[in-house]
Scaffold this motif. Sequence first.
Motif, PDB file in Angstrom:
ATOM      1  N   GLY A  58       0.793  -1.217   0.000  1.00 35.32           N
ATOM      2  CA  GLY A  58       0.000   0.000   0.000  1.00 35.32           C
ATOM      3  C   GLY A  58       0.830   1.274   0.000  1.00 35.32           C
ATOM      4  O   GLY A  58       0.395   2.312   0.471  1.00 35.32           O
ATOM      5  N   TRP A  59       2.032   1.202  -0.543  1.00 37.45           N
ATOM      6  CA  TRP A  59       2.933   2.355  -0.591  1.00 37.45           C
ATOM      7  C   TRP A  59       2.986   2.952  -1.987  1.00 37.45           C
ATOM      8  O   TRP A  59       2.814   2.252  -2.976  1.00 37.45           O
ATOM      9  CB  TRP A  59       4.347   1.942  -0.202  1.00 37.45           C
ATOM     10  N   LEU A  60       3.315   4.206  -2.040  1.00 37.24           N
ATOM     11  CA  LEU A  60       3.656   4.871  -3.299  1.00 37.24           C
ATOM     12  C   LEU A  60       5.171   4.996  -3.323  1.00 37.24           C
ATOM     13  O   LEU A  60       5.809   5.198  -2.286  1.00 37.24           O
ATOM     14  CB  LEU A  60       3.047   6.270  -3.351  1.00 37.24           C
ATOM     15  N   TYR A  61       5.754   4.860  -4.495  1.00 39.56           N
ATOM     16  CA  TYR A  61       7.181   5.121  -4.673  1.00 39.56           C
ATOM     17  C   TYR A  61       7.310   6.268  -5.650  1.00 39.56           C
ATOM     18  O   TYR A  61       6.719   6.249  -6.727  1.00 39.56           O
ATOM     19  CB  TYR A  61       7.910   3.871  -5.166  1.00 39.56           C
ATOM     20  N   VAL A  62       8.087   7.267  -5.253  1.00 40.96           N
ATOM     21  CA  VAL A  62       8.218   8.484  -6.041  1.00 40.96           C
ATOM     22  C   VAL A  62       9.671   8.712  -6.400  1.00 40.96           C
ATOM     23  O   VAL A  62      10.542   8.713  -5.516  1.00 40.96           O
ATOM     24  CB  VAL A  62       7.678   9.704  -5.259  1.00 40.96           C
ATOM     25  N   ALA A  63       9.952   8.883  -7.682  1.00 39.12           N
ATOM     26  CA  ALA A  63      11.274   9.270  -8.157  1.00 39.12           C
ATOM     27  C   ALA A  63      11.287  10.789  -8.229  1.00 39.12           C
ATOM     28  O   ALA A  63      10.508  11.388  -8.974  1.00 39.12           O
ATOM     29  CB  ALA A  63      11.544   8.669  -9.533  1.00 39.12           C
ATOM     30  N   ASP A  64      12.115  11.419  -7.400  1.00 38.15           N
ATOM     31  CA  ASP A  64      12.206  12.876  -7.348  1.00 38.15           C
ATOM     32  C   ASP A  64      13.434  13.312  -8.136  1.00 38.15           C
ATOM     33  O   ASP A  64      14.568  13.206  -7.667  1.00 38.15           O
ATOM     34  CB  ASP A  64      12.284  13.343  -5.905  1.00 38.15           C
ATOM     35  N   PHE A  65      13.203  13.764  -9.347  1.00 39.67           N
ATOM     36  CA  PHE A  65      14.272  14.153 -10.260  1.00 39.67           C
ATOM     37  C   PHE A  65      15.062  15.331  -9.706  1.00 39.67           C
ATOM     38  O   PHE A  65      16.267  15.424  -9.901  1.00 39.67           O
ATOM     39  CB  PHE A  65      13.669  14.514 -11.621  1.00 39.67           C
TER      40      PHE A  65
ATOM     41  N   VAL B 128       6.337   6.517   0.040  1.00 41.31           N
ATOM     42  CA  VAL B 128       5.380   7.479   0.568  1.00 41.31           C
ATOM     43  C   VAL B 128       4.120   6.762   1.046  1.00 41.31           C
ATOM     44  O   VAL B 128       3.569   5.918   0.332  1.00 41.31           O
ATOM     45  CB  VAL B 128       5.011   8.528  -0.517  1.00 41.31           C
ATOM     46  N   SER B 129       3.660   7.129   2.221  1.00 41.51           N
ATOM     47  CA  SER B 129       2.421   6.572   2.751  1.00 41.51           C
ATOM     48  C   SER B 129       1.238   7.175   2.014  1.00 41.51           C
ATOM     49  O   SER B 129       1.111   8.400   1.934  1.00 41.51           O
ATOM     50  CB  SER B 129       2.294   6.886   4.244  1.00 41.51           C
ATOM     51  N   LYS B 130       0.362   6.323   1.479  1.00 40.95           N
ATOM     52  CA  LYS B 130      -0.815   6.857   0.791  1.00 40.95           C
ATOM     53  C   LYS B 130      -1.839   7.384   1.802  1.00 40.95           C
ATOM     54  O   LYS B 130      -2.734   8.126   1.450  1.00 40.95           O
ATOM     55  CB  LYS B 130      -1.445   5.820  -0.131  1.00 40.95           C
ATOM     56  N   ALA B 131      -1.677   7.025   3.072  1.00 41.00           N
ATOM     57  CA  ALA B 131      -2.608   7.472   4.100  1.00 41.00           C
ATOM     58  C   ALA B 131      -2.358   8.913   4.533  1.00 41.00           C
ATOM     59  O   ALA B 131      -3.293   9.697   4.688  1.00 41.00           O
ATOM     60  CB  ALA B 131      -2.526   6.548   5.310  1.00 41.00           C
ATOM     61  N   ASN B 132      -1.057   9.274   4.714  1.00 40.74           N
ATOM     62  CA  ASN B 132      -0.786  10.612   5.250  1.00 40.74           C
ATOM     63  C   ASN B 132       0.345  11.365   4.553  1.00 40.74           C
ATOM     64  O   ASN B 132       0.693  12.464   4.961  1.00 40.74           O
ATOM     65  CB  ASN B 132      -0.481  10.510   6.745  1.00 40.74           C
ATOM     66  N   GLY B 133       0.946  10.784   3.530  1.00 40.66           N
ATOM     67  CA  GLY B 133       1.992  11.466   2.775  1.00 40.66           C
ATOM     68  C   GLY B 133       3.365  11.441   3.416  1.00 40.66           C
ATOM     69  O   GLY B 133       4.292  12.053   2.901  1.00 40.66           O
ATOM     70  N   ALA B 134       3.528  10.726   4.536  1.00 42.64           N
ATOM     71  CA  ALA B 134       4.848  10.640   5.160  1.00 42.64           C
ATOM     72  C   ALA B 134       5.805   9.925   4.214  1.00 42.64           C
ATOM     73  O   ALA B 134       5.449   8.937   3.589  1.00 42.64           O
ATOM     74  CB  ALA B 134       4.749   9.885   6.484  1.00 42.64           C
ATOM     75  N   LYS B 135       7.037  10.437   4.102  1.00 39.56           N
ATOM     76  CA  LYS B 135       7.983   9.845   3.159  1.00 39.56           C
ATOM     77  C   LYS B 135       9.195   9.282   3.870  1.00 39.56           C
ATOM     78  O   LYS B 135       9.608   9.768   4.915  1.00 39.56           O
ATOM     79  CB  LYS B 135       8.406  10.862   2.103  1.00 39.56           C
ATOM     80  N   THR B 136       9.756   8.237   3.268  1.00 39.35           N
ATOM     81  CA  THR B 136      10.983   7.611   3.731  1.00 39.35           C
ATOM     82  C   THR B 136      11.976   7.658   2.587  1.00 39.35           C
ATOM     83  O   THR B 136      11.668   7.229   1.474  1.00 39.35           O
ATOM     84  CB  THR B 136      10.729   6.138   4.141  1.00 39.35           C
ATOM     85  N   ASP B 137      13.158   8.169   2.851  1.00 46.35           N
ATOM     86  CA  ASP B 137      14.205   8.276   1.840  1.00 46.35           C
ATOM     87  C   ASP B 137      14.783   6.887   1.575  1.00 46.35           C
ATOM     88  O   ASP B 137      15.215   6.198   2.481  1.00 46.35           O
ATOM     89  CB  ASP B 137      15.289   9.209   2.369  1.00 46.35           C
ATOM     90  N   HIS B 138      14.788   6.482   0.300  1.00 42.47           N
ATOM     91  CA  HIS B 138      15.358   5.193  -0.075  1.00 42.47           C
ATOM     92  C   HIS B 138      16.674   5.351  -0.820  1.00 42.47           C
ATOM     93  O   HIS B 138      17.097   4.461  -1.543  1.00 42.47           O
ATOM     94  CB  HIS B 138      14.360   4.383  -0.922  1.00 42.47           C
ATOM     95  N   GLY B 139      17.313   6.486  -0.652  1.00 40.29           N
ATOM     96  CA  GLY B 139      18.651   6.657  -1.197  1.00 40.29           C
ATOM     97  C   GLY B 139      18.742   7.606  -2.367  1.00 40.29           C
ATOM     98  O   GLY B 139      17.756   7.984  -2.972  1.00 40.29           O
ATOM     99  N   THR B 140      19.976   7.997  -2.654  1.00 40.33           N
ATOM    100  CA  THR B 140      20.271   8.907  -3.748  1.00 40.33           C
ATOM    101  C   THR B 140      20.595   8.099  -4.994  1.00 40.33           C
ATOM    102  O   THR B 140      21.345   7.135  -4.938  1.00 40.33           O
ATOM    103  CB  THR B 140      21.455   9.815  -3.386  1.00 40.33           C
TER     104      THR B 140
END
Length: 127
Positions: free
Chosen positions: A76-83, A91-103
Amino acid sequence: TTTGTGTAGFSNGISPLFAATYNTPRAVACDDAGDALYIADSANAAIRKFTWPNTPTTLMSTLTNPYDIAYDPSGGWLYVADFGDGKLYQVSKANGAKTDHGTLATAAGVDGDWTASVLFASGGHVV
């Protein structure tokens, strides 16, 4: 169903649904229930959430330039590539909290093989 006015801007909209404005929406992802559409609104540095029949909302606006988005139905997660900052976020779809998965050298795309729990980011990186 359509959302957006066709004019660049940043507003969550009020009824009717198409009153919302976006600025350079680059990618979309749908959750596994099919009731929510997530939009990578790049120039607004935000992830927007559209659910029927509700108005669009801003799930999170703490990104630099979200370029691609994928939904993982197994967690139930979103994964976002931030260019903009070369990062991959969970990213949590419930509240938008994000976890950094690296550079990453280039964070321009994200996709996954969710049955194998493998996430592919641009440049051939496997997370």
